[in-house]
Design a protein around this motif. Structure first.
Motif, short mmCIF file in Angstrom:
data_model
loop_
_atom_site.label_atom_id
_atom_site.label_comp_id
_atom_site.label_asym_id
_atom_site.label_seq_id
_atom_site.Cartn_x
_atom_site.Cartn_y
_atom_site.Cartn_z
N GLU A 25 -4.43 -4.76 -25.31
CA GLU A 25 -3.74 -5.90 -24.68
C GLU A 25 -4.28 -6.16 -23.29
N ARG A 26 -4.58 -5.08 -22.55
CA ARG A 26 -5.07 -5.26 -21.18
C ARG A 26 -6.43 -5.93 -21.15
N ILE A 27 -7.32 -5.54 -22.05
CA ILE A 27 -8.64 -6.14 -22.09
C ILE A 27 -8.56 -7.59 -22.55
N ASP A 76 -20.19 2.66 -12.19
CA ASP A 76 -18.84 3.17 -11.92
C ASP A 76 -18.69 3.59 -10.47
N GLU A 77 -19.70 4.25 -9.92
CA GLU A 77 -19.62 4.68 -8.53
C GLU A 77 -19.63 3.51 -7.57
N LEU A 113 -13.91 -0.03 -18.90
CA LEU A 113 -14.25 -1.45 -18.98
C LEU A 113 -13.38 -2.30 -18.06
N GLU A 114 -12.18 -1.87 -17.81
CA GLU A 114 -11.26 -2.68 -17.00
C GLU A 114 -11.77 -2.94 -15.58
N PRO A 115 -12.36 -1.96 -14.84
CA PRO A 115 -12.79 -2.26 -13.47
C PRO A 115 -13.88 -3.33 -13.39
#
Length: 592
Positions: free
Chosen positions: A551-553, A476-477, A512-514
């Motif tokens: 929906e985004r994933i 994440d970082e 999860l999106e990034p």
């Protein structure tokens, strides 16, 4: 008629420290003894005539941050290796000539007040338990360590590997360990009040049954010492005294008694306990330390000293009689006893001194008469305000180690006699000694010091998280830095550590999106595609069962599919073009 006296003569004369010392019984006012320990070992500060010994070498070891020093032992073979028991570890110093302790004590420092940064050569593991005591075997190859869980661990000094463990059924701490001269047996005693004898080759990696267990104390045993008749001792004395015992053990307990045991033929398990216990001595206080001293008296085979409270008692183990009781002028409990020879350079003789350390931070030095068993207080000093927990010296008696309750160990090495200390000649030019001269010299205040320390490169946040095994936070970082190369570097390191699956798992929609957007955007980059293809496969394997919940994933997975299909079509077209170009080049080559 009364003669006139001035006001100065009428004033009361102030008493000096020397007058006060002479008026107090058993006062500590031996100037010769004070000068010896000050000049030879740097203990105390005495100024007077020209010194007899060269400057001493000092070193300060910080064995632990908060744990106190439980025990200090020296190697009996070379007298250079030292083991410090502090906290959940046993630190070894001076195992090689290039060790930090050896190099620090080799420096010619005069009146140095700087704390030496001495690091241990190696650490002996204790399985995460608190270490309470340790003991070297006679050959210096094995080290026995007692822990607060009641087990005795035998470790190899060179490899630090634990060879075997003796673990009785109790879980109380081991306070004292002593090796027998044969190197096959060792005795251990602790808080359960039982003295046990173990055999090294008893079988297997773990032993639970000792070959001998001696019971009789009603409280914890704090100290246990072993005496074995030397091979060169006269047999006539033992025959005259009808003293058949070749080895003795003494245990001091919090039940205010000292028990003397016969340790001959310890392999005989069926020997009566009453035959083993030779005498029970009453110290009239909790016993903290014991010490066997050789005897020159024809009627006493060996002397036994017991310390507890603020006084020391001298015993005759043969008759159980208390020969002397000495108040060491400590304000608090005595914690350790140490016998150390004192060299008289003027007469060329050696006399024995007994050192006592206490919780009040005071160190007292006593003279010892091996014939009559008398103990006389000579000199005392205050090292610091920290309690002294242990005292130890090497077999050559030229190094003294003092352990404290703050985890600090003070090491003092004696300086040579000035009359015997010859000045070394200047090394010849062109030799190795010529180029290395002065490398141990300390800098003075007028010198310009050039720092040779290399600054450590500051780690990134994701590097720090990876070192702390926080793989998800590290990823994440790296994504928050918005640097593709940093993200790829973090992914490669996670793959090498086999933590990529851990970093990608257990993510919600926001986390999860990034990583999924990064994969969709850069999977077609030639320099990133080989790594991101594996990342995409792991993402599909982990989150295939949760499709349709966001929906985004789902949109990002569709984009990933479109990107991969588009890249495959492009690659197929490129392969066709490459095939046509190769056929054309072959035709042109045949025509020419």
């Amino acid at each position: 008629m009364t003669s006139f006296k001035s006001s100065l003569e009428l004033q009361t004369k102030k008493s000096s420290s020397r007058d006060f010392a002479g008026s107090v019984p058993d006062a500590i006012s031996n100037a010769s003894e004070a000068r010896y320990w000050s000049e030879k070992f740097g203990l105390g500060s005495i100024q007077g005539k020209k010194p007899t010994f060269a400057h001493s070498r000092n070193a300060t070891l910080q064995a632990g941050s908060a744990a106190m020093v439980q025990d200090i032992v020296w190697d009996t073979v070379g007298g250079q290796s030292m083991a410090v028991v502090c906290g959940p570890r046993v630190l070894l110093y001076g195992t090689t000539p290039q060790s930090s302790l050896q190099r620090t004590l080799a420096k010619h420092t005069i009146n140095s007040t700087q704390t030496s940064a001495v690091t241990p050569d190696r650490q002996v593991p204790t399985g995460g338990h608190l270490a309470l005591t340790a003991s070297f075997r006679s050959d210096g190859r094995l080290l026995a360590v007692g822990t607060d869980r009641g087990c005795v661990r035998i470790a190899d000094v060179s490899s630090r590997a634990t060879l075997c463990t003796f673990a009785p059924t109790n879980v109380l701490g081991i306070r004292s360990i002593q090796w027998f001269r044969n190197g096959k047996h060792l005795m251990a005693a602790g808080d359960d009040g039982v003295l046990r004898v173990w055999e090294l080759a008893q079988g297997g990696l773990t032993g639970t049954k000792p070959i001998c267990s001696l019971r009789g104390h009603g409280d914890a045993i704090r100290s246990a010492v072993l005496w074995q008749k030397a091979n060169d001792e006269g047999k006539k004395t033992l025959q005259t005294l009808k003293w058949p015992h070749q080895s003795l053990a003494a245990t001091g307990s919090y039940d205010m008694t000292v028990r003397v045991w016969c340790m001959d033929d310890v392999e005989e398990e069926n020997k009566n306990l009453l035959e083993r216990c030779l005498s029970v001595l009453s110290h009239d206080g909790p016993v903290e330390a014991l010490l066997f001293l050789t005897s020159t008296n024809a009627k006493v085979p060996v002397w036994l000293l017991s310390a507890g409270g603020t006084y020391v008692k001298v015993w005759n183990p043969l008759t159980g009689a208390c020969v002397a009781t000495v108040h060491a002028q400590h304000r608090k409990t005595i914690t350790s006893l140490l016998a150390m020879p004192r060299l008289n350079a003027e007469l060329g003789t050696t006399t024995m001194r007994v050192l006592t350390g206490s919780v009040d931070g005071l160190l007292r030095i006593h003279s010892w008469d091996s014939c009559s068993g008398s103990l006389t207080l000579l000199y005392g000093m205050k090292l610091n305000d920290i309690a002294i927990t242990s005292l130890a010296c090497n077999p050559a008696a030229d190094r003294l180690a003092i352990g404290t309750a703050s985890g600090t160990v003070l090491v003092r090495q004696s300086g040579p006699n000035i009359a015997q200390h010859k000045r070394q000649r200047e090394p010849r030019a062109g030799t190795f000694a010529f180029f290395t001269r002065g490398m141990n010299a300390d800098s003075s205040a007028a010198d310009f010091v050039v720092s040779t320390e290399v600054k450590k490169r500051k780690l990134k946040n994701y590097d720090t998280s990876i070192k702390q095994f926080r793989y998800g936070d590290a990823l994440d970082e790296a994504l928050e830095s918005r640097m593709p190369l940093a993200v790829v570097t973090a992914l490669e390191e996670l793959g090498r550590r086999r933590g990529l699956t851990i970093a990608l798992s257990n993510r919600d929609e926001e986390s999860l999106e990034p990583i999924l957007s990064f994969t969709v955007r850069y999977i077609t980059r030639p320099n990133f595609s080989s790594l991101l293809i594996g990342v995409a496969e792991k993402l599909i394997d982990v989150y295939a069962g949760v499709t349709g919940q966001s929906e985004r994933i789902d949109e990002l997975f569709d984009k990933l599919k479109i990107q991969v299909e588009h890249e495959l079509r492009v690659q197929k077209k490129l392969l066709r073009i490459v095939g046509q170009l190769e056929a054309t080049m072959v035709i042109l080559g045949d025509e020419t």
